[in-house]
Design a protein around this motif. Structure first.
Motif, PDB file in Angstrom:
ATOM      1  N   ARG A 190      37.091  49.103  31.836  1.00 54.76           N
ATOM      2  CA  ARG A 190      36.282  49.786  30.923  1.00 54.76           C
ATOM      3  C   ARG A 190      34.931  49.262  30.770  1.00 54.76           C
ATOM      4  O   ARG A 190      34.796  47.779  30.837  1.00 54.76           O
ATOM      5  CB  ARG A 190      37.009  49.737  29.516  1.00 54.76           C
ATOM      6  N   HIS A 191      34.025  49.943  31.084  1.00 50.57           N
ATOM      7  CA  HIS A 191      32.353  49.617  31.179  1.00 50.57           C
ATOM      8  C   HIS A 191      31.826  50.204  30.147  1.00 50.57           C
ATOM      9  O   HIS A 191      31.525  51.408  30.259  1.00 50.57           O
ATOM     10  CB  HIS A 191      31.897  49.548  32.672  1.00 50.57           C
ATOM     11  N   CYS A 192      31.289  49.293  29.109  1.00 53.23           N
ATOM     12  CA  CYS A 192      30.595  49.821  28.115  1.00 53.23           C
ATOM     13  C   CYS A 192      29.414  49.229  27.960  1.00 53.23           C
ATOM     14  O   CYS A 192      29.132  48.271  27.048  1.00 53.23           O
ATOM     15  CB  CYS A 192      31.370  49.433  26.822  1.00 53.23           C
ATOM     16  N   PRO A 200      25.967  55.732  30.125  1.00 49.47           N
ATOM     17  CA  PRO A 200      27.625  56.039  29.757  1.00 49.47           C
ATOM     18  C   PRO A 200      28.575  55.057  29.833  1.00 49.47           C
ATOM     19  O   PRO A 200      28.378  54.201  30.543  1.00 49.47           O
ATOM     20  CB  PRO A 200      27.660  57.080  31.095  1.00 49.47           C
ATOM     21  N   ARG A 201      29.520  55.253  29.251  1.00 46.09           N
ATOM     22  CA  ARG A 201      30.701  54.337  29.314  1.00 46.09           C
ATOM     23  C   ARG A 201      31.728  55.070  30.189  1.00 46.09           C
ATOM     24  O   ARG A 201      32.013  56.078  30.031  1.00 46.09           O
ATOM     25  CB  ARG A 201      31.480  54.258  27.576  1.00 46.09           C
ATOM     26  N   THR A 202      32.338  53.979  31.099  1.00 46.97           N
ATOM     27  CA  THR A 202      33.413  54.602  31.716  1.00 46.97           C
ATOM     28  C   THR A 202      34.627  53.932  31.750  1.00 46.97           C
ATOM     29  O   THR A 202      34.754  52.702  31.432  1.00 46.97           O
ATOM     30  CB  THR A 202      33.007  54.400  33.422  1.00 46.97           C
ATOM     31  N   SER A 203      35.657  54.561  32.159  1.00 47.93           N
ATOM     32  CA  SER A 203      36.955  53.998  32.072  1.00 47.93           C
ATOM     33  C   SER A 203      37.866  54.494  33.270  1.00 47.93           C
ATOM     34  O   SER A 203      37.671  55.674  33.779  1.00 47.93           O
ATOM     35  CB  SER A 203      37.590  54.357  30.747  1.00 47.93           C
ATOM     36  N   HIS A 204      38.548  53.521  34.038  1.00 50.36           N
ATOM     37  CA  HIS A 204      39.239  53.836  35.342  1.00 50.36           C
ATOM     38  C   HIS A 204      40.524  53.250  35.044  1.00 50.36           C
ATOM     39  O   HIS A 204      40.761  51.985  34.639  1.00 50.36           O
ATOM     40  CB  HIS A 204      38.607  53.196  36.563  1.00 50.36           C
TER      41      HIS A 204
END
Length: 145
Positions: free
Chosen positions: A92-94, A99-103
């Protein structure tokens, strides 16, 4: 000319100059270095907001075999969970803005995990975090290999 007129003029001039000075202070173009105490308080606030930003990941930490690794700047976090035959990693990149991303990734063998670790971009931003992540993955695959 009345003495009350000159007193009122002096008060108005003083008020205008105070307003001008306060406006000028807010628009100071030179960035000033923070003091030690202020820097420590900002770092503490950043860590607290980083934990709040990764709340969904922290819930996974209560499960057995799961852990959460957070980068030094607090913007990137990895949740490592173990399944019966696979390793699950959520990245998770916040950032503060943007934008916040989650993989979520599922690794069934060590070779695929190693290839992913070799191309993961955060290895340049926080090498210690990526080393910890690689170590956790290798421990899992050594135990389930």
């Amino acid at each position: 000319m009345d003495s009350s007129d000159t007193d009122q003029g002096a008060i108005n001039r003083g008020r205008r100059s105070a307003i001008f000075r306060s406006a000028h202070k807010r628009l100071d173009p030179i960035p000033r270095p923070l003091g030690i105490k202020r820097s420590a308080l900002q770092a503490q606030k950043l860590r607290r907001t980083a934990l709040e930003g990764h709340v969904g990941l922290i819930r996974t930490a209560g499960r057995p075999g799961a852990s959460v690794l957070i980068s030094a700047d607090g913007m990137t976090a990895f949740a490592v969970s173990e399944m019966a035959t696979a390793l699950v990693i959520e990245k998770r990149h916040c950032p503060q803005d943007g934008p916040r991303t989650s993989h979520v990734m599922l690794f069934e063998n060590a070779a695929v995990f190693d290839r992913w670790c070799d191309i993961e971009p955060s290895r340049f931003e926080d090498p210690l975090l990526c080393d910890q992540l690689r170590r956790k993955g290798h421990e899992f695959f050594a135990a389930h290999g």
